[in-house]
Design an enzyme around this catalytic site. Structure first.
Site, PDB file in Angstrom:
ATOM      1  N   HIS A   1      -6.221  -5.930  -1.893  1.00  0.00           N
ATOM      2  CA  HIS A   1      -5.058  -5.145  -1.502  1.00  0.00           C
ATOM      3  C   HIS A   1      -3.986  -6.041  -0.883  1.00  0.00           C
ATOM      4  CE1 HIS A   1      -3.895  -0.969  -1.292  1.00  0.00           C
ATOM      5  NE2 HIS A   1      -3.584  -1.022  -0.015  1.00  0.00           N
TER       6      HIS A   1
ATOM      7  N   SER B   1       0.827  -1.193   0.000  1.00  0.00           N
ATOM      8  CA  SER B   1       0.000   0.000   0.000  1.00  0.00           C
ATOM      9  C   SER B   1       0.871   1.257   0.000  1.00  0.00           C
ATOM     10  CB  SER B   1      -0.947  -0.046   1.196  1.00  0.00           C
ATOM     11  OG  SER B   1      -1.982   0.864   1.051  1.00  0.00           O
TER      12      SER B   1
ATOM     13  N   ASP C   1      -8.985  -4.634  -6.408  1.00  0.00           N
ATOM     14  CA  ASP C   1      -8.572  -3.553  -5.508  1.00  0.00           C
ATOM     15  C   ASP C   1      -8.697  -2.196  -6.180  1.00  0.00           C
ATOM     16  OD1 ASP C   1      -7.420  -1.999  -3.555  1.00  0.00           O
ATOM     17  OD2 ASP C   1      -5.369  -2.706  -3.907  1.00  0.00           O
TER      18      ASP C   1
END
Length: 480
Positions: free
Chosen positions: A427, A169, A401
């Site tokens: 994710h 991320s 995602d």
């Protein structure tokens, strides 16, 4: 989402971030206690890496796991913590890689988050050293500190182990940017679901939610949003109470909560948890508001563990460093560097039109004061956005995602990009497995709807790590 980024128990794994992970935070901590280690270590970090005059320090927390380490010349895996408290090294797929390559694993808490804050007060003027640029220098300084400490332990000098960097991320973006800015300090990077592109109006985020939901579920979600907005205009307190969110005085904050609750199901690989009951309620002629409220309260606020306070702007204005502060801290980074404003598209939106650019800018001003504005152009010029000109960086993303539209999706020979396609690939699927809410740190792919798709990408990751580490080792350097 308020990138949920993510809370005392582990971040999209850190946020992993991550912070309450909603879209406001990129990742969220897991409620699992399954860590490789939770033993805290500390070293003194420079507060401002860019000042020639200020050499003040603050204690920064880190962790190490050496059970698989092949002394003395094995590789060192640096797992970057993102926008959340970093409470240990989670037992995700990195542990499998560490065992395979005989690697030590170290992890540094991001400045300001968790226990690594330079200041007791988080008032806006004290947040001026909270940035990705400062965080990258933190990682570089720590990497040098740890290498020198290791050399002392094994009674040697001027020797470099091969290093490899990992992140998911926002931490995935840091992983890519670390290789870009400090190529001499690492053999390569894995940038999982790496949000390397700062985006002012992130309409693609919502469009991906609609695509991931499918026509039937999408239509029901849009109908629910319309019903809630109608009722909100007539009896706001009643509808907020139905969702357990009566404390949210600003209507748009409440509507953001509802949007994030839906996003989470797709972002973290659990679409059926949301779509199945809603579609069934529609078929059975049941009250759709009640059906969605049940999902929000039992799953998003319950099982997933998001706090209503994450959406309360009064909470975001708190400047005390005690307790979980990731919401305020991540919003500061959003409001100054990356934006990621998840706004409603002009048509076919999955969220209320009240969630627009003005809402985000007003929040930034209300929470942090005048003059706070996300300079996304400067961020993308500095790092390159999706045109990042690094080398030996692996980009991975999950097909469902919404954050993948802020990542690098075009593959090049020295920066391969892999998309893991399956019904519940979200994710950080390559490191976390499926489903991911609540996050399962073990990273087991057996619950993915297409585990073979995950295994294929993991094999490609292994091949690149093996190649790049061997190139480092062949030259006797920690980089190549």
């Amino acid at each position: 989402m308020r990138l949920v980024l993510i809370l005392t128990t582990f971040s999209l794994l850190c946020l992993a971030s991550n912070g309450a992970i909603t879209s406001r935070l990129l990742q969220r901590n897991s409620h699992s206690s399954n860590f490789l280690t939770t033993d805290e270590l500390w070293f003194n970090q420079t507060v401002d890496h860019f000042s020639p005059l200020d050499h003040s320090k603050f204690p920064q927390r880190y962790y190490e796991f050496t059970d698989y380490f092949r002394l003395p010349d094995g590789p060192i895996f640096l797992k970057i913590c993102g926008e959340a408290s970093c409470d240990g090294i989670p037992n995700d797929y990195i542990s499998v890689l560490a065992k395979k390559f005989g690697a030590a694993v170290v992890s540094l808490e991001h400045r300001y988050y968790g226990k690594s804050s330079p200041f007791r007060s988080l008032r806006t003027e004290n947040l001026k050293y909270l940035s990705s640029k400062q965080a990258l220098f933190d990682l570089a300084v720590f990497r040098q500190y740890y290498q020198e400490s290791l050399n002392v332990k094994v009674n040697r000098s001027n020797v470099e182990n091969p290093w490899f960097v990992f992140g998911v991320s926002y931490a995935g973006a840091l992983s890519a940017w670390f290789r870009l800015k400090f190529p001499h300090l690492t053999c390569g990077s894995l940038a999982s679901s790496a949000v390397v592109l700062a985006i002012y109006n992130f309409t693609e985020f919502d469009r991906q939610i609609g695509e991931s939901a499918g026509a039937e579920c999408k239509a029901v979600l849009q109908e629910v949003n319309g019903l809630v907005e109608q009722r909100l205009a007539v009896d706001g307190n009643a509808v907020k109470s139905l969702f357990g969110a009566a404390s949210l005085k600003i209507d748009a904050d409440f509507l953001y909560l509802l949007a994030d609750a839906a996003v989470t199901a797709f972002q973290y690989g659990n679409p059926d948890m949301l779509c199945s009951p809603l579609v069934q309620a529609k078929k059975d002629g049941e009250d759709l508001e009640n059906a969605y409220a049940t999902y929000v309260k039992e799953y998003y606020l319950g099982t997933f563990g998001v706090s209503i306070e994450t959406y309360n702007q009064q909470h975001l204005k708190r400047t005390n460093s005690a307790g979980d502060t990731s919401d305020r801290l991540w919003w500061f980074q959003v409001c100054t560097e990356v934006a990621f404003f998840q706004v409603a598209p002009s048509d076919d939106s999955m969220r209320s039109s009240e969630i627009n650019t003005k809402y985000h800018l007003d929040l930034c001003k209300n929470v942090f004061g005048n003059g706070i504005y996300p300079d996304v152009d400067a961020t993308n010029i500095y790092y390159g956005g999706t045109k990042i000109a690094g080398s030996k960086i692996i980009f991975t993303n999950g097909s469902q995602d919404p954050w993948r539209h802020a990542s690098k999706l075009t593959s090049t020979p020295d920066m391969p990009s892999f998309l893991i396609s399956c019904h519940n690939c979200g994710h950080g699927t390559d490191l976390r497995g499926c489903p991911q809410s609540p996050l399962s740190p073990e990273g087991d792919a057996k619950n993915c709807s297409s585990p073979d798709a995950v295994h294929k990408v993991r094999q490609q990751i292994i091949e690149h790590i093996d190649l790049w580490l061997s190139q480092c080792q062949a030259t006797g350097r920690s980089y190549m």
